[in-house]
Design a protein around this motif. Structure first.
Motif, PDB file in Angstrom:
ATOM      1  N   SER A 402       0.823  -1.209   0.000  1.00  0.00           N
ATOM      2  CA  SER A 402       0.000   0.000   0.000  1.00  0.00           C
ATOM      3  C   SER A 402       0.862   1.266   0.000  1.00  0.00           C
ATOM      4  CB  SER A 402      -0.934  -0.002   1.211  1.00  0.00           C
ATOM      5  OG  SER A 402      -1.819  -1.103   1.163  1.00  0.00           O
ATOM      6  N   VAL A 403       1.930   1.256   0.785  1.00  0.00           N
ATOM      7  CA  VAL A 403       2.819   2.422   0.812  1.00  0.00           C
ATOM      8  C   VAL A 403       3.469   2.640  -0.558  1.00  0.00           C
ATOM      9  CG1 VAL A 403       4.946   3.350   1.807  1.00  0.00           C
ATOM     10  CG2 VAL A 403       3.239   2.284   3.292  1.00  0.00           C
ATOM     11  N   LEU A 404       3.927   1.563  -1.174  1.00  0.00           N
ATOM     12  CA  LEU A 404       4.538   1.671  -2.503  1.00  0.00           C
ATOM     13  C   LEU A 404       3.516   2.146  -3.539  1.00  0.00           C
ATOM     14  CD1 LEU A 404       6.755  -1.559  -2.587  1.00  0.00           C
ATOM     15  CD2 LEU A 404       7.503   0.815  -2.268  1.00  0.00           C
ATOM     16  N   ALA A 405       2.292   1.671  -3.419  1.00  0.00           N
ATOM     17  CA  ALA A 405       1.253   2.119  -4.345  1.00  0.00           C
ATOM     18  C   ALA A 405       0.967   3.605  -4.174  1.00  0.00           C
ATOM     19  CB  ALA A 405      -0.017   1.300  -4.136  1.00  0.00           C
ATOM     20  N   GLY A 406       0.911   4.067  -2.937  1.00  0.00           N
ATOM     21  CA  GLY A 406       0.693   5.490  -2.694  1.00  0.00           C
ATOM     22  C   GLY A 406       1.811   6.340  -3.265  1.00  0.00           C
ATOM     23  N   TYR A 407       3.057   5.869  -3.089  1.00  0.00           N
ATOM     24  CA  TYR A 407       4.194   6.584  -3.676  1.00  0.00           C
ATOM     25  C   TYR A 407       4.100   6.593  -5.205  1.00  0.00           C
ATOM     26  CZ  TYR A 407       8.999   7.462  -5.170  1.00  0.00           C
ATOM     27  OH  TYR A 407      10.107   7.962  -5.799  1.00  0.00           O
ATOM     28  N   SER A 408       3.668   5.478  -5.784  1.00  0.00           N
ATOM     29  CA  SER A 408       3.547   5.402  -7.238  1.00  0.00           C
ATOM     30  C   SER A 408       2.477   6.355  -7.766  1.00  0.00           C
ATOM     31  CB  SER A 408       3.212   3.967  -7.639  1.00  0.00           C
ATOM     32  OG  SER A 408       2.998   3.867  -9.026  1.00  0.00           O
ATOM     33  N   VAL A 409       1.372   6.483  -7.051  1.00  0.00           N
ATOM     34  CA  VAL A 409       0.306   7.405  -7.463  1.00  0.00           C
ATOM     35  C   VAL A 409       0.855   8.828  -7.563  1.00  0.00           C
ATOM     36  CG1 VAL A 409      -1.868   8.472  -6.746  1.00  0.00           C
ATOM     37  CG2 VAL A 409      -1.566   6.008  -6.547  1.00  0.00           C
ATOM     38  N   ARG A 410       1.625   9.219  -6.570  1.00  0.00           N
ATOM     39  CA  ARG A 410       2.160  10.590  -6.550  1.00  0.00           C
ATOM     40  C   ARG A 410       3.280  10.778  -7.580  1.00  0.00           C
ATOM     41  NH1 ARG A 410       5.904  13.938  -4.375  1.00  0.00           N
ATOM     42  NH2 ARG A 410       5.165  15.928  -3.537  1.00  0.00           N
ATOM     43  N   LYS A 411       4.162   9.794  -7.666  1.00  0.00           N
ATOM     44  CA  LYS A 411       5.321   9.912  -8.550  1.00  0.00           C
ATOM     45  C   LYS A 411       4.903   9.989 -10.020  1.00  0.00           C
ATOM     46  CE  LYS A 411       9.609   7.498  -9.815  1.00  0.00           C
ATOM     47  NZ  LYS A 411       9.230   7.214 -11.222  1.00  0.00           N
ATOM     48  N   GLU A 412       3.986   9.111 -10.443  1.00  0.00           N
ATOM     49  CA  GLU A 412       3.574   9.090 -11.845  1.00  0.00           C
ATOM     50  C   GLU A 412       2.793  10.335 -12.249  1.00  0.00           C
ATOM     51  OE1 GLU A 412       4.340   6.870 -14.173  1.00  0.00           O
ATOM     52  OE2 GLU A 412       5.590   5.779 -12.744  1.00  0.00           O
ATOM     53  N   ALA A 413       2.214  11.031 -11.267  1.00  0.00           N
ATOM     54  CA  ALA A 413       1.401  12.210 -11.580  1.00  0.00           C
ATOM     55  C   ALA A 413       2.230  13.468 -11.775  1.00  0.00           C
ATOM     56  CB  ALA A 413       0.383  12.447 -10.468  1.00  0.00           C
ATOM     57  N   VAL A 414       3.502  13.437 -11.363  1.00  0.00           N
ATOM     58  CA  VAL A 414       4.321  14.652 -11.402  1.00  0.00           C
ATOM     59  C   VAL A 414       4.475  15.190 -12.815  1.00  0.00           C
ATOM     60  CG1 VAL A 414       6.649  15.556 -10.999  1.00  0.00           C
ATOM     61  CG2 VAL A 414       5.574  14.065  -9.303  1.00  0.00           C
ATOM     62  N   SER A 415       4.687  14.338 -13.785  1.00  0.00           N
ATOM     63  CA  SER A 415       4.959  14.779 -15.160  1.00  0.00           C
ATOM     64  C   SER A 415       3.700  14.851 -16.030  1.00  0.00           C
ATOM     65  CB  SER A 415       5.963  13.819 -15.822  1.00  0.00           C
ATOM     66  OG  SER A 415       5.442  12.499 -15.855  1.00  0.00           O
ATOM     67  N   VAL A 416       2.525  14.692 -15.447  1.00  0.00           N
ATOM     68  CA  VAL A 416       1.285  14.660 -16.231  1.00  0.00           C
ATOM     69  C   VAL A 416       0.678  16.053 -16.332  1.00  0.00           C
ATOM     70  CG1 VAL A 416      -1.055  13.719 -16.387  1.00  0.00           C
ATOM     71  CG2 VAL A 416       0.821  12.276 -15.588  1.00  0.00           C
ATOM     72  N   ASP A 417       0.376  16.465 -17.549  1.00  0.00           N
ATOM     73  CA  ASP A 417      -0.363  17.700 -17.779  1.00  0.00           C
ATOM     74  C   ASP A 417      -1.851  17.354 -17.849  1.00  0.00           C
ATOM     75  OD1 ASP A 417      -1.459  20.092 -18.540  1.00  0.00           O
ATOM     76  OD2 ASP A 417      -0.496  20.173 -20.517  1.00  0.00           O
ATOM     77  N   PRO A 418      -2.680  17.822 -16.911  1.00  0.00           N
ATOM     78  CA  PRO A 418      -4.100  17.454 -16.903  1.00  0.00           C
ATOM     79  C   PRO A 418      -4.855  17.828 -18.169  1.00  0.00           C
ATOM     80  CG  PRO A 418      -3.480  18.421 -14.808  1.00  0.00           C
ATOM     81  CD  PRO A 418      -2.321  18.626 -15.735  1.00  0.00           C
ATOM     82  N   GLU A 419      -4.312  18.747 -18.965  1.00  0.00           N
ATOM     83  CA  GLU A 419      -4.989  19.135 -20.203  1.00  0.00           C
ATOM     84  C   GLU A 419      -4.487  18.351 -21.411  1.00  0.00           C
ATOM     85  OE1 GLU A 419      -4.776  23.325 -20.727  1.00  0.00           O
ATOM     86  OE2 GLU A 419      -5.856  23.782 -18.875  1.00  0.00           O
ATOM     87  N   ASP A 420      -3.526  17.472 -21.204  1.00  0.00           N
ATOM     88  CA  ASP A 420      -3.030  16.617 -22.273  1.00  0.00           C
ATOM     89  C   ASP A 420      -3.732  15.268 -22.179  1.00  0.00           C
ATOM     90  OD1 ASP A 420      -1.484  14.750 -23.815  1.00  0.00           O
ATOM     91  OD2 ASP A 420       0.172  16.180 -23.816  1.00  0.00           O
ATOM     92  N   SER A 421      -4.615  14.993 -23.118  1.00  0.00           N
ATOM     93  CA  SER A 421      -5.444  13.791 -23.044  1.00  0.00           C
ATOM     94  C   SER A 421      -4.615  12.516 -23.039  1.00  0.00           C
ATOM     95  CB  SER A 421      -6.438  13.765 -24.217  1.00  0.00           C
ATOM     96  OG  SER A 421      -7.314  14.864 -24.146  1.00  0.00           O
ATOM     97  N   LYS A 422      -3.566  12.461 -23.846  1.00  0.00           N
ATOM     98  CA  LYS A 422      -2.751  11.252 -23.924  1.00  0.00           C
ATOM     99  C   LYS A 422      -2.035  10.982 -22.606  1.00  0.00           C
ATOM    100  CE  LYS A 422      -1.956  11.363 -28.918  1.00  0.00           C
ATOM    101  NZ  LYS A 422      -0.948  11.419 -30.002  1.00  0.00           N
ATOM    102  N   GLN A 423      -1.483  12.023 -21.998  1.00  0.00           N
ATOM    103  CA  GLN A 423      -0.789  11.840 -20.730  1.00  0.00           C
ATOM    104  C   GLN A 423      -1.752  11.415 -19.627  1.00  0.00           C
ATOM    105  OE1 GLN A 423       1.609  15.206 -19.606  1.00  0.00           O
ATOM    106  NE2 GLN A 423       2.617  15.340 -21.599  1.00  0.00           N
ATOM    107  N   VAL A 424      -2.932  12.029 -19.590  1.00  0.00           N
ATOM    108  CA  VAL A 424      -3.908  11.679 -18.554  1.00  0.00           C
ATOM    109  C   VAL A 424      -4.406  10.252 -18.745  1.00  0.00           C
ATOM    110  CG1 VAL A 424      -6.148  12.251 -17.558  1.00  0.00           C
ATOM    111  CG2 VAL A 424      -4.605  14.074 -18.240  1.00  0.00           C
TER     112      VAL A 424
END
Length: 446
Positions: A402-424
């Motif tokens: 669970s801790v690793l999953a929580g870290y993964s949720v945050r880490k993968e979101a850092v480079s995502v632009d919410p307005e870029d459909s492909k990245q989201v």
């Protein structure tokens, strides 16, 4: 007025004479001019009747507000005529238009794809079509189907009093009997949503089978109707395995899935009602329903075992239902973030449409991160106080995961632009992988 008319006619005759002279010098004559004009007109007509409206709008976007004739170097004034250089340019443009519009006719009931960049998603431009099994697999929305297939065995293992009771024929029969109607109900819900969202999917998800023209609406409706009827009928067909929990899971999914997508109710138009449907199905309906089914059909709970009873009296059932309610809510909102364009045009008031993509993306990312970290820290603390080594190991596995999953949720979101459909969308599929992993470690919740 008559004098002006005579002058215009004289000017017109002079230009026609000069055009004949230039045509004869070029070796073509007036018949070449008329042939070129006929080709141009044929290209425009073919374009009007065979090219999707989105493709025509894209052509207009590429060439700007001017007409196609102006793009080729021609003037739109009726009193002027093109030079031979312009005619050559226009001829090349007409040839390119004919190539773009030479798409094969679609079968009756099929809907042309509106995405001109969908070389991998559609096959109308190449003439190749995927086989029906491939189309049907894509129509099931496989990532949701896999989630349902993993959930039922995991919930049975969670409901088992001991691990040794999981590996029995009775438990296997309960899992199989619950999985088949559950998968057909999953197909009913996702298929119905695709049927009612064709116009939106042409914009947001043009690679889906109906929007891409690979599956006709009549065939899709037949598949959805059969899936719904078969699922409900099978859930009631067995004297012992047809439990209260299974009936609640199937019928509640059927009712809420129908109300979510089908007009005139169509809960998805209202963000609060849509959120209620998602939380109810992913939380209480699936987890508590199949937990009650497992207790009754596999582990001796009997016909008296109910969904409400499990939620109120069993901590594992209540906590797992709560966690997957939150996870299902996060996935549903994340799915809407890249779909803002189509939802706005169809007047679907999703939360990203109302409150903005950046705000919703950040909120659900933080919510899921906190959920994973809270579960992880809680089980790691429980591992330290476990009465046995086996229980400590189970809790440690779940806590660390669970801790690793929580870290993964945050880490993968850092480079995502919410307005870029492909990245989201890529991030959205990453969340589905964590969803699968959550069910894989669920049996360790002891």
């Amino acid at each position: 007025w008559r004098e002006e008319r005579r002058k215009k006619e004289k000017t017109k005759r002079r230009r026609m004479a000069s055009l004949r002279g230039s045509g004869s010098r070029g070796g073509g004559g007036p018949h070449q001019l008329f042939a070129i004009l006929l080709i141009i007109q044929a290209g425009v007509l073919v374009d009007c009747f065979t090219t999707p409206s989105s493709l025509r709008s894209n052509i207009g976007t590429i060439h700007g507000p001017k007409t196609i004739a102006n793009t080729a170097g021609l003037t739109t004034s009726p009193s002027q005529f093109p030079s031979s250089v312009h005619l050559k340019q226009y001829g090349r443009l007409s040839n390119s238009m004919m190539k773009m519009t030479s798409t094969p006719a679609l079968n009756t009931g099929e809907i042309p794809d509106s995405n001109d960049n969908s070389s991998s998603a559609t096959t109308t431009t190449t003439g190749k079509r995927p086989s029906f099994p491939v189309v049907l697999w894509r129509f099931t929305r496989p990532h949701t189907l896999i989630g349902s297939a993993l959930a039922i065995p995991a919930i049975h293992m969670l409901a088992a009093p001991t691990y040794s009771e999981v590996f029995t024929l009775k438990t296997l029969a309960s899992i199989i009997f619950a999985s088949i109607p559950a998968l057909f109900m999953n197909l009913y819900i996702t298929g119905l949503n695709q049927i009612t969202d064709v116009d939106i999917d042409r914009i947001n998800k043009p690679d889906l089978p109906i929007a891409a023209g690979h599956l006709s609406l009549p065939t899709a409706k037949a598949i959805v109707i059969f899936s719904g009827i078969f699922s409900l009928a099978m859930g009631l067909s067995h004297p012992f395995l047809s439990t209260n929990g299974l009936s609640v899971a199937l019928w509640a999914s059927f009712i809420l899935g129908t109300m979510y997508s089908l007009p005139p109710i169509r809960f998805k138009r209202f963000h609060l009602l849509a959120a209620f449907c998602i939380i109810a199905v992913r939380g209480a309906v699936i987890n508590a329903g199949f937990y009650a089914h497992a207790q009754a059909a596999a582990f001796g709970g009997g016909a008296s075992t109910t969904v409400i009873g499990c939620l109120l009296s069993d901590t594992r059932c209540a906590l797992s239902s709560l966690f997957f309610s939150v996870f299902g809510f996060v996935i549903a909102l994340m799915k809407d973030v890249p779909d803002v364009k189509g939802d706005k045009e169809s007047n679907i008031k999703t939360m990203p449409v109302r409150y903005g993509q950046h705000r919703i993306f950040g909120s659900v990312r933080r919510l899921l991160t906190v959920s994973f970290l809270s579960i992880g820290i809680g089980f790691l603390k429980g591992a330290a106080n476990a009465p046995s080594q086996v229980l400590a190991t189970c809790r440690t596995i779940l806590g660390v995961s669970s801790v690793l999953a929580g870290y993964s949720v945050r880490k993968e979101a850092v480079s995502v632009d919410p307005e870029d459909s492909k990245q989201v969308y890529k991030y959205y599929m990453h969340l589905w992988k964590l969803f699968y992993a959550s069910y894989l470690v669920l049996p360790f919740a002891r």
